[in-house]
Design a protein around this motif. Structure first.
Motif, PDB file in Angstrom:
ATOM      1  N   GLN A  85       4.516  -4.773  10.956  1.00  0.00           N
ATOM      2  CA  GLN A  85       4.182  -4.957   9.543  1.00  0.00           C
ATOM      3  C   GLN A  85       3.604  -3.676   8.938  1.00  0.00           C
ATOM      4  O   GLN A  85       3.890  -3.350   7.781  1.00  0.00           O
ATOM      5  CB  GLN A  85       3.181  -6.109   9.383  1.00  0.00           C
ATOM      6  CG  GLN A  85       2.890  -6.508   7.950  1.00  0.00           C
ATOM      7  CD  GLN A  85       4.004  -7.315   7.313  1.00  0.00           C
ATOM      8  OE1 GLN A  85       5.169  -7.168   7.663  1.00  0.00           O
ATOM      9  NE2 GLN A  85       3.645  -8.177   6.379  1.00  0.00           N
ATOM     10  N   TYR A 140       5.272  -1.713   5.794  1.00  0.00           N
ATOM     11  CA  TYR A 140       4.518  -1.368   4.583  1.00  0.00           C
ATOM     12  C   TYR A 140       4.660   0.116   4.266  1.00  0.00           C
ATOM     13  O   TYR A 140       4.879   0.492   3.107  1.00  0.00           O
ATOM     14  CB  TYR A 140       3.039  -1.721   4.755  1.00  0.00           C
ATOM     15  CG  TYR A 140       2.179  -1.156   3.642  1.00  0.00           C
ATOM     16  CD1 TYR A 140       2.240  -1.677   2.358  1.00  0.00           C
ATOM     17  CD2 TYR A 140       1.339  -0.063   3.878  1.00  0.00           C
ATOM     18  CE1 TYR A 140       1.482  -1.143   1.330  1.00  0.00           C
ATOM     19  CE2 TYR A 140       0.585   0.478   2.861  1.00  0.00           C
ATOM     20  CZ  TYR A 140       0.665  -0.062   1.586  1.00  0.00           C
ATOM     21  OH  TYR A 140      -0.087   0.482   0.563  1.00  0.00           O
ATOM     22  N   HIS A 153      -3.905  -2.825  -0.109  1.00  0.00           N
ATOM     23  CA  HIS A 153      -2.555  -3.391  -0.092  1.00  0.00           C
ATOM     24  C   HIS A 153      -2.067  -3.589   1.346  1.00  0.00           C
ATOM     25  O   HIS A 153      -1.387  -4.576   1.649  1.00  0.00           O
ATOM     26  CB  HIS A 153      -1.588  -2.483  -0.839  1.00  0.00           C
ATOM     27  CG  HIS A 153      -1.874  -2.391  -2.305  1.00  0.00           C
ATOM     28  ND1 HIS A 153      -1.226  -1.492  -3.143  1.00  0.00           N
ATOM     29  CD2 HIS A 153      -2.730  -3.088  -3.092  1.00  0.00           C
ATOM     30  CE1 HIS A 153      -1.677  -1.645  -4.371  1.00  0.00           C
ATOM     31  NE2 HIS A 153      -2.599  -2.595  -4.368  1.00  0.00           N
ATOM     32  N   ARG A 182      -0.875  -7.086   3.110  1.00  0.00           N
ATOM     33  CA  ARG A 182       0.412  -7.256   3.788  1.00  0.00           C
ATOM     34  C   ARG A 182       0.211  -7.767   5.220  1.00  0.00           C
ATOM     35  O   ARG A 182       1.004  -8.588   5.710  1.00  0.00           O
ATOM     36  CB  ARG A 182       1.181  -5.940   3.803  1.00  0.00           C
ATOM     37  CG  ARG A 182       1.703  -5.503   2.453  1.00  0.00           C
ATOM     38  CD  ARG A 182       2.897  -6.330   2.024  1.00  0.00           C
ATOM     39  NE  ARG A 182       4.050  -6.054   2.848  1.00  0.00           N
ATOM     40  CZ  ARG A 182       4.926  -5.078   2.588  1.00  0.00           C
ATOM     41  NH1 ARG A 182       4.773  -4.300   1.528  1.00  0.00           N
ATOM     42  NH2 ARG A 182       5.960  -4.894   3.380  1.00  0.00           N
ATOM     43  N   GLU A 203      -0.106 -11.426   5.692  1.00  0.00           N
ATOM     44  CA  GLU A 203       1.134 -12.199   5.581  1.00  0.00           C
ATOM     45  C   GLU A 203       1.764 -12.458   6.946  1.00  0.00           C
ATOM     46  O   GLU A 203       2.662 -13.294   7.063  1.00  0.00           O
ATOM     47  CB  GLU A 203       2.132 -11.458   4.688  1.00  0.00           C
ATOM     48  CG  GLU A 203       1.670 -11.296   3.244  1.00  0.00           C
ATOM     49  CD  GLU A 203       2.625 -10.430   2.435  1.00  0.00           C
ATOM     50  OE1 GLU A 203       3.663 -10.001   3.015  1.00  0.00           O
ATOM     51  OE2 GLU A 203       2.356 -10.190   1.255  1.00  0.00           O
TER      52      GLU A 203
END
Length: 303
Positions: free
Chosen positions: A218, A222, A237, A241, A244
């Motif tokens: 992840q 990103y 941010h 992410r 998630e």
């Protein structure tokens, strides 16, 4: 913007309904006797078919006008004073190994296949930035190519060709374009990941065996999603992410650092190098995770 056929038909039908001169019809001549009653409400009445034909013709005409408008806007934009965006577009259109048409800023593509054209366009992404060096304004153009689906620096020969393309052929008089290309900035990061033990194992892998490194994957995704053209790494941010990822309850960035070129992570007196407080713009235009310097603490989450 062009209307659709239904909208055009409705306009015609509304105008027909309001046209009082169409109510008292004149006497029909012999050839007109075969026409259906123009007051018929049948969907297949002759007058309705003519309404559709006229509406379709008008629809096509408006589509042509939309296309014409876009073409004019494109030509106006291309003839504007050369902005940093214009230089970026020119970099993306650069073709390695293909000569420009003499005294122009475009190529003659006659005889070239689509594959040859695509292969010659080596610049996968670019960003143009105004900078001041030694008291003089310069346009820095950061460029990269794709190698096996990943951003990579241009070769020295490609950089030289791109420099000639701009500084000897298409750049405005008095504008110096400095071409730069380099390896990705590296990201060193320390994380605390509070995880659901029903979904993730203590080493961060999924309990069902479908993914051994979901958190690391992840982070990489990103970093790839950050816009090359002066995109920003934002730690908040990144945390959002990471939350998630199935099984991640809390993602907390403890510390983050970046470096590029010859600099070290602990450098603090050079822009875009050293400790990341919250936001960082990659000097090379893109950033990669330094897995050798990655530290993730996986902590079982409890209510």
């Amino acid at each position: 913007m062009a209307r659709d056929i239904k909208q055009i038909q409705q306009t015609i039908l509304s105008a027909k309904a309001q046209a009082v001169e169409l109510s008292p019809l004149e006497v029909l001549i012999d050839q007109e006797q075969t026409l259906a009653d123009v007051s018929s409400t049948s969907k297949v009445a002759i007058w309705r078919l003519w309404v559709w034909v006229i509406a379709f013709a008008q629809f096509v005409q408006e589509q042509y006008w939309d296309t014409f408008k876009k073409e004019m806007e494109k030509r106006i934009a291309e003839s504007r004073i050369h902005t940093p965006k214009w230089y970026r577009e020119k970099a993306l259109n650069f073709m390695f190994g293909v000569p420009l048409v003499p005294e122009t800023d475009y190529y003659d593509l006659t005889g070239l296949s689509n594959a040859q054209i695509s292969g010659a366009r080596i610049v996968a992404n670019a960003a143009s930035i105004r900078v001041v060096q030694n008291g003089y304004g310069t346009l820095r153009l950061k460029v990269v190519r794709l190698v096996d689906g990943e951003y990579s620096p241009l070769t020295p020969e490609q950089v030289t060709a791109l420099d000639v393309y701009f500084n000897q052929n298409i750049a405005d008089a008095g504008t110096l374009v400095k071409i730069t290309t380099g390896e990705a900035d590296l990201l060193k990061i320390r994380l605390n990941i509070h995880y659901d033990a029903l979904v993730l194992n203590a080493d961060g892998s999924r309990s069902d065996g479908t993914d051994q490194t979901p958190v690391i994957n992840q982070i990489k995704q990103y970093l790839k999603s950050i816009d090359f053209e002066n995109g920003k790494l934002v730690l908040q941010h990144l945390e959002d992410r990471l939350k998630e990822v199935p099984g991640v309850k809390i993602a907390d960035v403890i510390a983050a650092y970046s470096k590029y070129g010859i600099y070290d992570y602990l450098t603090t007196d050079v822009q875009n190098v050293g400790i990341i407080q919250q936001i960082r713009i990659a000097d090379a235009g893109y950033m990669k995770l330094d897995e050798n310097e990655l530290l993730i603490n996986y902590i079982p989450y409890s209510e």
